[in-house]
Enzyme design. Structure first.
Site, mmCIF file in Angstrom:
data_model
loop_
_atom_site.group_PDB
_atom_site.id
_atom_site.type_symbol
_atom_site.label_atom_id
_atom_site.label_comp_id
_atom_site.label_asym_id
_atom_site.label_seq_id
_atom_site.Cartn_x
_atom_site.Cartn_y
_atom_site.Cartn_z
ATOM 1 N N ALA A 96 0.820 -1.216 0.000
ATOM 2 C CA ALA A 96 0.000 0.000 0.000
ATOM 3 C C ALA A 96 0.852 1.263 0.000
ATOM 4 O O ALA A 96 0.487 2.266 -0.620
ATOM 5 C CB ALA A 96 -0.930 -0.004 1.214
ATOM 6 N N GLU A 97 1.960 1.226 0.711
ATOM 7 C CA GLU A 97 2.780 2.423 0.863
ATOM 8 C C GLU A 97 3.629 2.729 -0.370
ATOM 9 O O GLU A 97 3.710 3.868 -0.807
ATOM 10 C CB GLU A 97 3.706 2.283 2.086
ATOM 11 C CG GLU A 97 2.984 2.357 3.416
ATOM 12 C CD GLU A 97 2.518 3.753 3.760
ATOM 13 O OE1 GLU A 97 2.973 4.720 3.121
ATOM 14 O OE2 GLU A 97 1.690 3.888 4.672
#
Length: 198
Positions: A96-97
């Protein structure tokens, strides 16, 4: 479904499988609350256990999932061993990051696989935030600290990882009413579920 994980936090509860129900409601201030055990009727089912609704996560194709997992499997495994956090959770945060880009830099200055801000990197002893092993270990230690701060509530810890713990506290210990954070928390929980919850 929840699983208890040790590692110095007492009982740390995190989602166990992709088949767990997930409920969300938005309160009058706009803060979003996410849980798998709804306390009242305001919660709406968005991720049904065993359901066939389109909201339920589809399995990630093995080649897509394995590319990042294989490349950074060792630093993730080492960080998981150091912190007691599940490898799948760390992979979900990394996906996600940064989408497994160790050189990623956000517009706010967050760096590396787990997108550490410079002050967070310094706090957790990360000298080079682009070093995958150091970055993942620093991010994992930060996430563990947030889990302790928010009584092992994974949704709140993830919200704090994204928006900062002060924002979660200002929101009354709820997911802050920021569009980015309200997208981020369910996304990481979904990715973690797709990882198998372990």
């Amino acid at each position: 479904m929840l699983v208890s994980i040790g590692g110095g936090l007492g009982s740390l509860f995190v989602p166990c499988t992709a088949r767990a129900d997930m409920f969300i409601y938005t309160d009058s201030s706009g803060a979003q609350h996410v849980t798998n055990i709804p306390g009242d009727a305001r919660y709406q089912l968005v991720l049904p256990e065993g359901g066939t609704q389109p909201q339920a996560p589809a399995p990630v194709p093995a080649p897509q999932r394995e590319a990042g997992r294989e490349r950074y499997a060792l630093p993730v495994a080492q960080a998981a061993a150091d912190t007691g956090l599940p490898e799948g959770l760390l992979h979900a945060v990394i996906k996600a990051e940064s989408n497994y880009d160790a050189d990623a830099v956000s517009h706010k200055g967050a760096v590396g696989l787990m997108q550490l801000m410079p002050e967070t990197a310094r706090r957790f002893g990360v000298l080079d935030a682009r070093d995958p092993a150091a970055n993942v270990l620093g991010g994992a230690r930060y996430l563990k600290t947030l889990l302790a701060m928010f009584d092992a509530d994974l949704a709140l810890a993830l919200a704090a990882y994204n928006a900062g713990p002060a924002a979660v506290l200002r929101s009354g210990r709820a997911v802050p009413p920021y569009a980015e954070t309200q997208r981020y928390v369910p996304r990481v929980l979904d990715l973690y579920g797709r990882e198998g919850g372990h």
